[in-house]
Every structure is written in structure tokens, then in C-alpha cells.
Design an enzyme around this catalytic site. Structure first.
Site, PDB file in Angstrom:
ATOM      1  N   GLU A 115      -1.665  -1.383  -4.906  1.00  0.00           N
ATOM      2  CA  GLU A 115      -2.770  -0.681  -4.850  1.00  0.00           C
ATOM      3  C   GLU A 115      -2.567   0.566  -5.793  1.00  0.00           C
ATOM      4  OE1 GLU A 115      -6.446   0.063  -2.173  1.00  0.00           O
ATOM      5  OE2 GLU A 115      -4.590   1.373  -1.538  1.00  0.00           O
ATOM      6  N   ASP A 170       0.829  -1.204   0.018  1.00  0.00           N
ATOM      7  CA  ASP A 170      -0.061   0.093   0.134  1.00  0.00           C
ATOM      8  C   ASP A 170       0.786   1.029   0.110  1.00  0.00           C
ATOM      9  OD1 ASP A 170      -2.188   1.720   0.115  1.00  0.00           O
ATOM     10  OD2 ASP A 170      -2.285   1.665   2.456  1.00  0.00           O
ATOM     11  N   ASP A 180      -1.875   0.980   7.086  1.00  0.00           N
ATOM     12  CA  ASP A 180      -1.526   1.074   5.794  1.00  0.00           C
ATOM     13  C   ASP A 180      -0.997  -0.619   5.741  1.00  0.00           C
ATOM     14  OD1 ASP A 180      -1.095   3.816   5.030  1.00  0.00           O
ATOM     15  OD2 ASP A 180       0.071   3.918   6.906  1.00  0.00           O
TER      16      ASP A 180
END
Length: 169
Positions: free
Chosen positions: A71, A11, A143
Site C-alpha cells: 500500500e 501494509d 494491519d
């Protein structure tokens, strides 16, 4: 039944980049590790990008994943923030690619749909479902939890015909 596939989910973020590793064997998932790579927000941008690169490189070396998923991030608040996030995302894609891994990308809604069943949901729902899917999972930041969700999403989608064809190319 084959060998377990170790997947790292990332992430990306300039301040904090979350990472999470799962092993996928058939339909089962096992938590391996997770954490957060941080950069010094008082340092110059280039230094911060180096800190993210070095931190992720250390994780890759220590955990030896087979596949990676990152992502896709969308920030529309201001152009400067979007550009900086894009640079951090570039590091998140570069490190596993340099390690020889195919890097899959998933939109935030695809990650949410894979983990909680719908394309819209809040972080609490995602974290709760990560814990349901992998009760032994631990994460130090939002995160890291999001990175585990990205890894789970990839585990669910990696069997698709399109991914197998792309991996062979």
C-alpha cells in the site's frame, strides 16, 4: 485453468507491518495466511527496520509468494513520522523485490474500491468485506486485515494489460 498465483499484500508501518497471503486462481480467491511483524518501539530506528526486514524475510521464505503488493501510504501529520513510515515502506518493498518478485503499489482508495466498492470507507467495512470474500480468513490486527485487502486488490488488478506488460519487461 492454470496454476494458483500466491500473492502477498503488505501494509507497511514502523510499529506494525501487516501481511496477508491469498491464492488467486481465475476468479476465485483463497485465504492462505496473515499476520503482523512487530518492531520494538523502544529500540533505535535502525534496529526496528532490521526487525521488520528480518520478519518479512522469514514470511517470504516460509510462504513463497509469486507476487507482492504494497500500500502507498500518505501521512501528513508531521515530517518526522512521514519519513519513518517511508523507511518502513522501503523495507516492505525491498524484501519482496530481493526475493525476485515484481512489487505492485496501490493507493489506499484503490484498495478500498476493490474491496468494498467505493474509494472511501472505514476499517470496519474493509474487514467485513475481507471476511465476506474469504470466510476462512483470520487476522490478528487491523494491519493484517488491511494487508489481506491489499492482496485482494492486487488479485483484481493483476489481470490488467498494463500489469502484464510491466511484468514481462
Amino acid at each position: 485453468m492454470g496454476e494458483a498465483i500466491r500473492i502477498i499484500g503488505i501494509d507497511p508501518g514502523l510499529r506494525r507491518t501487516g501481511w496477508g497471503i491469498v491464492e488467486s486462481l481465475g476468479n476465485s480467491l483463497r485465504f492462505v495466511a496473515s499476520g503482523t511483524v512487530r518492531s520494538d518501539d523502544k529500540a533505535a530506528l535502525a534496529t526496528r527496520l532490521c526487525q521488520l526486514h528480518d520478519g518479512l524475510s522469514d514470511i517470504m521464505h516460509a510462504t513463497m509468494p509469486h507476487e507482492a503488493a504494497v500500500e502507498q501510504t500518505f501521512v501528513n501529520k508531521d515530517a518526522a513520522a512521514t519519513l519513518k513510515l517511508g523507511q518502513a515502506r522501503g523495507i516492505a518493498m525491498l524484501v519482496p523485490a530481493r526475493a525476485g518478485l515484481v512489487v505492485a503499489e496501490y493507493a489506499p482508495n484503490a484498495v478500498k474500491k476493490a474491496v468494498i466498492g467505493v474509494g472511501h470507507g472505514d476499517k470496519k467495512q474493509i474487514h467485513m468485506m475481507v471476511k465476506v470474500l474469504m470466510p476462512k480468513a483470520t487476522f490478528d490486527t487491523d494491519d493484517a486485515a488491511d494487508a489481506l485487502a491489499i492482496a485482494i486488490c492486487h488479485a483484481h488488478h493483476r489481470q490488467s494489460v498494463a500489469y502484464r506488460i510491466a511484468a514481462l519487461a
